[in-house]
Motif scaffolding. Structure first.
Motif, mmCIF file in Angstrom:
data_model
loop_
_atom_site.group_PDB
_atom_site.id
_atom_site.type_symbol
_atom_site.label_atom_id
_atom_site.label_comp_id
_atom_site.label_asym_id
_atom_site.label_seq_id
_atom_site.Cartn_x
_atom_site.Cartn_y
_atom_site.Cartn_z
ATOM 1 N N PHE A 1 16.734 3.737 16.639
ATOM 2 C CA PHE A 1 17.317 3.041 15.500
ATOM 3 C C PHE A 1 17.919 1.720 15.969
ATOM 4 C CE2 PHE A 1 17.638 7.599 15.200
ATOM 5 C CZ PHE A 1 17.212 7.913 13.915
ATOM 6 N N PRO B 1 18.830 -2.840 14.816
ATOM 7 C CA PRO B 1 18.902 -3.930 13.838
ATOM 8 C C PRO B 1 17.684 -4.854 13.889
ATOM 9 C CG PRO B 1 20.182 -4.498 15.772
ATOM 10 C CD PRO B 1 19.639 -3.101 16.014
ATOM 11 N N HIS C 1 10.518 -0.325 8.792
ATOM 12 C CA HIS C 1 11.622 -1.174 8.365
ATOM 13 C C HIS C 1 12.361 -0.434 7.256
ATOM 14 C CE1 HIS C 1 9.922 -5.348 9.741
ATOM 15 N NE2 HIS C 1 10.276 -4.568 10.746
ATOM 16 N N ILE C 2 13.695 -0.424 7.351
ATOM 17 C CA ILE C 2 14.481 0.291 6.351
ATOM 18 C C ILE C 2 15.528 -0.637 5.746
ATOM 19 C CG2 ILE C 2 14.130 2.547 7.428
ATOM 20 C CD1 ILE C 2 17.127 2.205 8.414
ATOM 21 N N SER C 3 15.780 -0.420 4.467
ATOM 22 C CA SER C 3 16.832 -1.103 3.705
ATOM 23 C C SER C 3 16.741 -0.547 2.297
ATOM 24 C CB SER C 3 16.620 -2.629 3.681
ATOM 25 O OG SER C 3 15.506 -2.963 2.889
ATOM 26 N N LEU D 1 22.226 -0.142 2.348
ATOM 27 C CA LEU D 1 21.823 1.241 2.068
ATOM 28 C C LEU D 1 22.710 1.897 1.029
ATOM 29 C CD1 LEU D 1 20.788 2.747 5.518
ATOM 30 C CD2 LEU D 1 19.496 1.295 3.944
ATOM 31 N N CYS E 1 16.541 -1.825 10.889
ATOM 32 C CA CYS E 1 17.299 -2.023 9.652
ATOM 33 C C CYS E 1 17.272 -3.483 9.228
ATOM 34 C CB CYS E 1 18.737 -1.554 9.837
ATOM 35 S SG CYS E 1 19.724 -1.769 8.345
ATOM 36 N N GLU E 2 16.757 -3.744 8.039
ATOM 37 C CA GLU E 2 16.679 -5.091 7.481
ATOM 38 C C GLU E 2 17.639 -5.296 6.322
ATOM 39 O OE1 GLU E 2 12.465 -7.114 8.415
ATOM 40 O OE2 GLU E 2 12.497 -5.918 6.593
ATOM 41 N N SER E 3 18.570 -4.399 6.151
ATOM 42 C CA SER E 3 19.579 -4.609 5.113
ATOM 43 C C SER E 3 20.459 -5.787 5.523
ATOM 44 C CB SER E 3 20.418 -3.341 4.922
ATOM 45 O OG SER E 3 21.648 -3.420 5.609
ATOM 46 N N ASP F 1 24.259 -0.646 8.968
ATOM 47 C CA ASP F 1 23.393 0.267 8.222
ATOM 48 C C ASP F 1 22.396 0.977 9.130
ATOM 49 O OD1 ASP F 1 24.508 0.187 5.733
ATOM 50 O OD2 ASP F 1 23.073 -1.210 4.867
ATOM 51 N N ALA F 2 22.077 0.399 10.286
ATOM 52 C CA ALA F 2 21.273 1.139 11.257
ATOM 53 C C ALA F 2 22.018 2.390 11.699
ATOM 54 C CB ALA F 2 20.936 0.254 12.454
ATOM 55 N N PHE G 1 22.012 4.914 8.776
ATOM 56 C CA PHE G 1 20.750 5.647 8.665
ATOM 57 C C PHE G 1 20.601 6.654 9.794
ATOM 58 C CE2 PHE G 1 16.082 6.044 9.243
ATOM 59 C CZ PHE G 1 15.812 6.682 8.038
#
Length: 270
Positions: free
Chosen positions: A3, A5, A206-208, A223, A248-250, A256-257, A260
């Motif tokens: 996990f 950034p 990629h998460i957000s 998130l 994490c692209e939030s 937020d990484a 998550f």
């Protein structure tokens, strides 16, 4: 599972400082953002890569946003090969295992997009082979706007035409492109089930969360907005043995990484 950034957290001041900050947060991945050009000397890339290796941080790189293999302008298509190769060389120096590419927009010629992307990435792969670069994967990202090339089905067709290509699953982009299509754990499970057979040894996510409209993506969100609810993804993957990288692209890239990561009981830190 790892996990981290999207970009160097500003708290670190320098690339090495940002890597240390990332590790101190209990994170072990980072995506170097070359979105405005891969401007790093080979010597500096090796220095940063050595720092990441010492800290056991898995690196990836994001290629410039202005790549467009389906551009109406032949010069832009030609430059796109150069921009990808600049990023490939930087990634090779850093020891990054994948570069993330926004391959094309449909523009005025949607019917040529697939052929154009295959042609452009084939040229990149040939150059990589000529230069002996075998440790960098060309990752084509799932895109959030309906006018952009990049569904999983399209990327799978690119893979049929070019060796060394894998999809990068931006979960929020899929949600936005589908105008809010990921509403249940079953929805998320189907998406993962489509992605994993294509992803290779490491599944790159990629998460957000995301703001979207009728045409798809508008902007990434923290998130906490829960649109989509990323806990559903964590639940789907709770018992998975697939090696995954979650970038994490939030707007809260490091915070937020951690949020998550902590959605997975086996990775949550005290």
């Amino acid at each position: 599972m790892r996990f981290g950034p999207a970009g160097y957290p500003s708290e670190g001041k320098t690339p090495e400082g940002s890597l240390r900050y990332t590790k101190e947060r209990g994170l072990d991945a980072l995506e170097v953002e070359f979105v405005r050009g891969a401007r790093i000397s080979p010597e500096r890339a090796r220095e940063v890569g050595a720092a990441a290796k010492e800290l056991d941080i898995r690196l990836s790189c994001h290629a410039p946003y202005f790549i467009s293999f389906n551009s109406d302008d032949p010069e832009t298509r030609e430059k796109s090969v150069g921009w990808v190769m600049d990023t490939v060389r930087a990634a090779h120096g850093l020891g990054a295992y994948i570069i993330v590419i926004h391959a094309a927009s449909y523009g005025k010629s949607p019917g040529t997009a697939l052929e154009s992307v295959i042609s452009g990435l084939s040229r990149c792969k040939d150059k990589m082979d000529d230069e002996g670069i075998k440790d960098v994967t060309l990752g084509v990202e799932t895109m959030g706007k309906k006018g952009q090339f990049g569904t999983l089905e399209e990327i799978a067709r690119v893979m049929d035409g070019v060796d060394g290509v894998r999809p990068v699953l931006d979960v929020a982009h899929v949600h936005a492109r589908g105008v809010g299509c990921l509403r249940t754990r079953e929805d998320m499970g189907r998406l993962v089930g489509e992605f994993f057979p294509l992803c290779g040894d490491i599944a790159h996510f990629h998460i957000s969360c995301i703001k979207y409209g009728d045409r798809g993506e508008i902007s990434h969100l923290p998130l906490s907005s829960k649109d989509p609810d990323m806990q559903m993804l964590a639940d789907v993957l709770a018992d998975s043995e697939q090696d995954c990288t979650f970038i994490c692209e939030s707007p809260l890239i490091a915070e937020d990484a951690v949020v998550f990561r902590d959605m997975f009981p086996r990775y949550k830190m005290d």
